[in-house]
Design an enzyme around this catalytic site. Structure first.
Site, PDB file in Angstrom:
ATOM      1  N   ASP A  99       0.824  -1.207   0.000  1.00  0.00           N
ATOM      2  CA  ASP A  99       0.000   0.000   0.000  1.00  0.00           C
ATOM      3  C   ASP A  99       0.860   1.261   0.000  1.00  0.00           C
ATOM      4  OD1 ASP A  99      -2.705  -0.454  -0.220  1.00  0.00           O
ATOM      5  OD2 ASP A  99      -3.015  -0.766   1.922  1.00  0.00           O
TER       6      ASP A  99
ATOM      7  N   GLU B  22     -13.824  -2.584  -2.233  1.00  0.00           N
ATOM      8  CA  GLU B  22     -14.067  -2.776  -0.802  1.00  0.00           C
ATOM      9  C   GLU B  22     -15.445  -2.290  -0.391  1.00  0.00           C
ATOM     10  OE1 GLU B  22     -12.109  -1.833   3.596  1.00  0.00           O
ATOM     11  OE2 GLU B  22     -11.030  -1.277   1.774  1.00  0.00           O
TER      12      GLU B  22
END
Length: 290
Positions: free
Chosen positions: A87, A186
């Site tokens: 990330d 998500e």
């Protein structure tokens, strides 16, 4: 277990075309990564959720590029034959393309990641293009984007109305056109996730996005209930309750220390008799002769 080479983005796209589901897990350290690789995981994501999971931050915002480099390096050492995505944390790719590339370089050269993940849709596509053009595989992330939690007002399901669904679909198309090799969705409604998965040619990996994505991702600590206290999540399937096992095991250790049943005879080391005689002579100790 036999080792094999890590997957690459060409193989991941082939898996989508052939309808082969992609397994991804989010992990943050050497032992977790090692176990995931031994279990046959396809991709490991080193998430900035490390801040929530390991440090109990109330968001991912405090996580720094130094944190991500450290944890990525640990994961890569544990899973040398697995595709590793790291990330890009909060505000490490928003100021300028130059700063974004500098932080990408750190994750690739210092952290040894194979790819990076960025949160956002159309608004970050210029940066996505620059990163991809530099030769770095990039994973997109839309739907609930935790780095924007204060802007969107909390952790809410995305894609519940037609306007939100259209925005997500446009974001997915834009990321594909910008060069992303795959997209994480998500907390998106199943219907919208299914539509996006059919619409784009790159893999779509869901977390709380239903049954029709090309792959699924869960956090290591969630699926194993490896936290205290554990907070139930509707989209998570519990495969083991490691938290309770650990707590009970440590409790038993405490008991054994308190009642002196640990260490036992099998846990101690014995010196040669001449050493004992030199130290203690013929002295007696409670419980018998040394």
């Amino acid at each position: 277990m036999e080792t094999s080479k890590a997957l690459n983005i060409l193989q991941l796209n082939k898996m989508k075309r052939e309808g082969l589901p992609i397994s991804m897990i989010t992990a943050y350290d050497y032992p977790s990564a090692r176990l995931a690789e031994e279990a046959g995981i396809d991709i490991i994501l080193v998430g900035d959720s490390v801040g929530n999971v390991l440090s109990n931050y109330n968001s991912t915002l405090p996580v720094t590029i130094d944190d991500m480099v450290y944890h990525t390096r640990s994961v890569v050492r544990g899973a040398e034959h697995t595709f590793i995505v790291a990330d890009m944390p909060f505000m490490t790719y928003h100021v300028s393309s130059e700063e974004a590339l500098t932080n990408v370089r750190r994750l690739m050269q210092e952290g040894h990641a194979h790819a990076v993940k960025l949160e956002g849709g159309m608004e970050i596509c210029d940066t996505v293009k620059r990163i991809v053009q530099s030769g770095v595989p990039l994973l997109g992330h839309i739907g609930l984007t935790p780095q924007s939690v204060h802007q969107i007002g909390g952790y809410f399901i995305q894609g519940k109305n037609s306007q939100a669904a259209e925005r997500l679909l446009n974001d997915a198309r834009a990321l594909e056109q910008a060069g992303a090799f795959a997209i994480v969705l998500e907390l998106v409604t199943e219907e919208v996730a299914k539509s996006i998965t059919r619409e784009v040619s790159i893999p779509v990996i869901g977390i709380g996005a239903g049954r029709y994505c090309d792959g699924q991702v869960l956090v290591y600590h969630d699926m194993l209930q490896y936290s205290a206290p554990y907070r139930e999540k509707k989209f998570v399937k519990t495969y083991s309750d490691i938290g309770t096992l650990i707590r009970d095991s440590i409790g038993q250790y405490v008991k054994d220390v308190k009642d002196r049943s640990f260490p036992g005879e099998e846990h101690v080391f014995k010196a040669d008799e001449n050493v004992v005689e030199r130290l203690y002579g013929n002295a007696k100790v409670k419980g018998g002769t040394l």
